[in-house]
Design a protein around this motif. Structure first.
Motif, PDB file in Angstrom:
ATOM      1  N   VAL A 134       0.646  -1.150   0.046  1.00  0.00           N
ATOM      2  CA  VAL A 134       0.099  -0.124   0.078  1.00  0.00           C
ATOM      3  C   VAL A 134       0.833   1.229  -0.008  1.00  0.00           C
ATOM      4  O   VAL A 134       0.566   2.250  -0.542  1.00  0.00           O
ATOM      5  N   PRO A 135       1.919   1.342   0.735  1.00  0.00           N
ATOM      6  CA  PRO A 135       2.803   2.572   0.635  1.00  0.00           C
ATOM      7  C   PRO A 135       3.311   2.789  -0.414  1.00  0.00           C
ATOM      8  O   PRO A 135       3.755   3.872  -0.781  1.00  0.00           O
ATOM      9  N   TRP A 166      -7.337   3.849  -3.039  1.00  0.00           N
ATOM     10  CA  TRP A 166      -5.861   3.894  -2.801  1.00  0.00           C
ATOM     11  C   TRP A 166      -5.254   5.119  -3.258  1.00  0.00           C
ATOM     12  O   TRP A 166      -4.308   5.696  -2.382  1.00  0.00           O
ATOM     13  N   TYR A 169      -5.813   7.745  -0.282  1.00  0.00           N
ATOM     14  CA  TYR A 169      -4.797   7.646   0.551  1.00  0.00           C
ATOM     15  C   TYR A 169      -3.667   8.337   0.032  1.00  0.00           C
ATOM     16  O   TYR A 169      -3.160   9.153   0.885  1.00  0.00           O
ATOM     17  N   ASN A 173      -1.332  11.671   1.950  1.00  0.00           N
ATOM     18  CA  ASN A 173      -0.066  11.423   2.671  1.00  0.00           C
ATOM     19  C   ASN A 173       0.876  12.055   1.884  1.00  0.00           C
ATOM     20  O   ASN A 173       1.913  12.581   2.588  1.00  0.00           O
ATOM     21  N   SER A 192      -4.380   5.510   6.899  1.00  0.00           N
ATOM     22  CA  SER A 192      -3.085   4.831   7.336  1.00  0.00           C
ATOM     23  C   SER A 192      -3.097   3.704   6.257  1.00  0.00           C
ATOM     24  O   SER A 192      -4.117   3.044   5.899  1.00  0.00           O
ATOM     25  N   SER A 193      -1.865   3.262   5.723  1.00  0.00           N
ATOM     26  CA  SER A 193      -1.625   2.143   4.907  1.00  0.00           C
ATOM     27  C   SER A 193      -2.456   0.897   5.254  1.00  0.00           C
ATOM     28  O   SER A 193      -2.907   0.443   4.428  1.00  0.00           O
ATOM     29  N   GLU A 220       5.145  -3.632   6.889  1.00  0.00           N
ATOM     30  CA  GLU A 220       5.111  -2.398   5.817  1.00  0.00           C
ATOM     31  C   GLU A 220       6.165  -1.530   6.354  1.00  0.00           C
ATOM     32  O   GLU A 220       7.016  -0.756   5.568  1.00  0.00           O
ATOM     33  N   TYR A 227       7.571   5.932   4.982  1.00  0.00           N
ATOM     34  CA  TYR A 227       6.233   6.216   4.170  1.00  0.00           C
ATOM     35  C   TYR A 227       4.875   5.162   4.600  1.00  0.00           C
ATOM     36  O   TYR A 227       4.115   5.665   4.405  1.00  0.00           O
ATOM     37  N   ALA A 228       5.476   4.312   5.369  1.00  0.00           N
ATOM     38  CA  ALA A 228       4.537   3.151   6.004  1.00  0.00           C
ATOM     39  C   ALA A 228       3.873   3.753   7.261  1.00  0.00           C
ATOM     40  O   ALA A 228       2.824   3.827   7.635  1.00  0.00           O
ATOM     41  N   THR A 231       0.966   9.424   7.713  1.00  0.00           N
ATOM     42  CA  THR A 231      -0.713   9.161   7.473  1.00  0.00           C
ATOM     43  C   THR A 231      -1.166  10.318   6.786  1.00  0.00           C
ATOM     44  O   THR A 231      -0.502  11.190   6.751  1.00  0.00           O
TER      45      THR A 231
END
Length: 363
Positions: A134-135, A166, A169, A173, A192-193, A220, A227-228, A231
């Protein structure tokens, strides 16, 4: 002494068992994550949008590098001259790359903006065996913004962002790394991821998903670092950008509590933020015209076509045949003009005004 030694052995065995079980659970969580998230996402060709279906739309393709040197496909859309800004689009997960948002790109291009869209790592024309995690969405967007800011035609223009799911997000971020961004429109996103894994997995795993989430966060972090742990909330705090949050209460993919509700609680009285809450637009149709019936009409015709097949299309031995027949049916029957014209124009007029007003505030 013997009793003390026995107790120590028992404690040691228990600790070893706990460590082993924890390790196995961690490995299971990571495997589940990779099986569902770290996969390639390629568009379904028969349903892909086409530049030629949008009158006056022009597209120039680029290649640019992301964090590990993987080359991503970028697309600069325009329609006419005298652009007043650049809209960077971050696409959602699971439906391929940017292609599903070409109608969005067309709308903003037809209304005075350059639009830069791209295929994230592991999607469509971009390199990668999978999206990574995800990140990676934030990382790719970070590099996309830096790339387009370096293009001569865009270098002195204000940057605004548009993201869905996605991508929603990611656009919030990334403000941590690009505070120069003037405005963000986030649709159906999350904070958040780990939220994407948790929200998407609740239906399958139930409350067990909450026992998985901490291990997903650790995984992550080891893979993506800052990056993980970043937020959307941190992004908002790092930027003066104007922010519009759009979500529907009945979203069954990303629950409204993972993004909109959190942001509204903190920023409902902040003039930087605009909140648009729908009741029944779901996830993938949130910015489409609710009165446009073409998707339903096409699906109804498709269901009737299924009844005409002289074989069991669900049988394993017929899957390859059905895949070809389905693609041929769609290719021959899809009305691309109607398929490409499903946006809620009133909503997008509000989006356009939001961008225009945000840019004016900076001059």
């Amino acid at each position: 002494m013997k009793k003390t030694g026995l107790i120590r052995k028992v404690i040691l065995i228990i600790l070893c068992v706990i460590i082993l079980l924890t390790g196995l659970w961690w490995a299971f969580c990571v495997k589940l994550y990779n099986d569902n998230i770290n996969v390639r996402g390629d568009s379904y060709e028969p349903l892909m949008l086409r530049v030629e279906d949008f009158e006056g739309l022009e597209c120039t393709e680029y290649k640019f590098a992301s964090d590990k040197g993987q080359m991503l496909a970028g697309y600069l859309y325009s329609a006419g001259d005298n652009q007043r800004g650049v809209v960077v689009i971050a696409h959602g997960f699971g439906g391929g790359g940017h292609n599903s948002y070409m109608d969005v790109a067309n709308y903003f291009a037809q209304n005075g903006y350059y639009v830069f869209a791209y295929d994230a790592t592991g999607t469509d024309k971009s390199e990668g065996d999978g999206v990574g995690g995800v990140p990676q969405g934030v990382i790719d967007l970070d590099h996309a913004i830096s790339f387009i800011e370096g293009k001569e035609e865009c270098a002195n223009l204000p940057i605004v962002l548009f993201g869905h799911s996605w991508g929603g997000y990611a656009v919030c971020n990334v403000l941590t790394f690009h505070p120069e961004v003037k405005a963000v429109i986030e649709c159906s996103g999350f904070n958040s991821s780990s939220d994407m894994f948790e929200s998407g997995g609740k239906d399958q795993a139930g409350s067990v998903i909450y026992a998985m989430t901490p291990f997903i966060k650790i995984h992550e972090y080891f893979k993506f670092g800052e990056y993980a742990t970043n937020t959307a909330m941190k992004g908002f705090e790092s930027s003066d950008a104007s922010v519009m949050i759009v979500h529907s209460e009945d979203d069954g993919v990303i629950g409204i509590e993972y993004g909109y509700d959190k942001y509204y609680e903190k920023y409902k009285d902040d003039s930087r933020f605009t909140f648009v809450r729908f009741e029944n637009r779901g996830h993938n149709e949130i910015f489409n015209d609710q009165d446009n019936t073409y998707t339903d009409e096409f699906n109804a015709d498709f269901d009737e076509w299924l009844k005409t097949l002289d074989y069991d299309y669900e049988a394993d031995e017929n899957k390859a045949r059905f895949k070809e027949d389905k693609a041929q049916y769609i290719t021959e029957n899809l009305d691309h003009a109607r398929w490409s014209d499903r946006l809620d124009k009133d909503l997008f007029a509000d989006f356009l005004n939001f961008y225009d007003n945000s840019i004016k505030k900076t001059f």
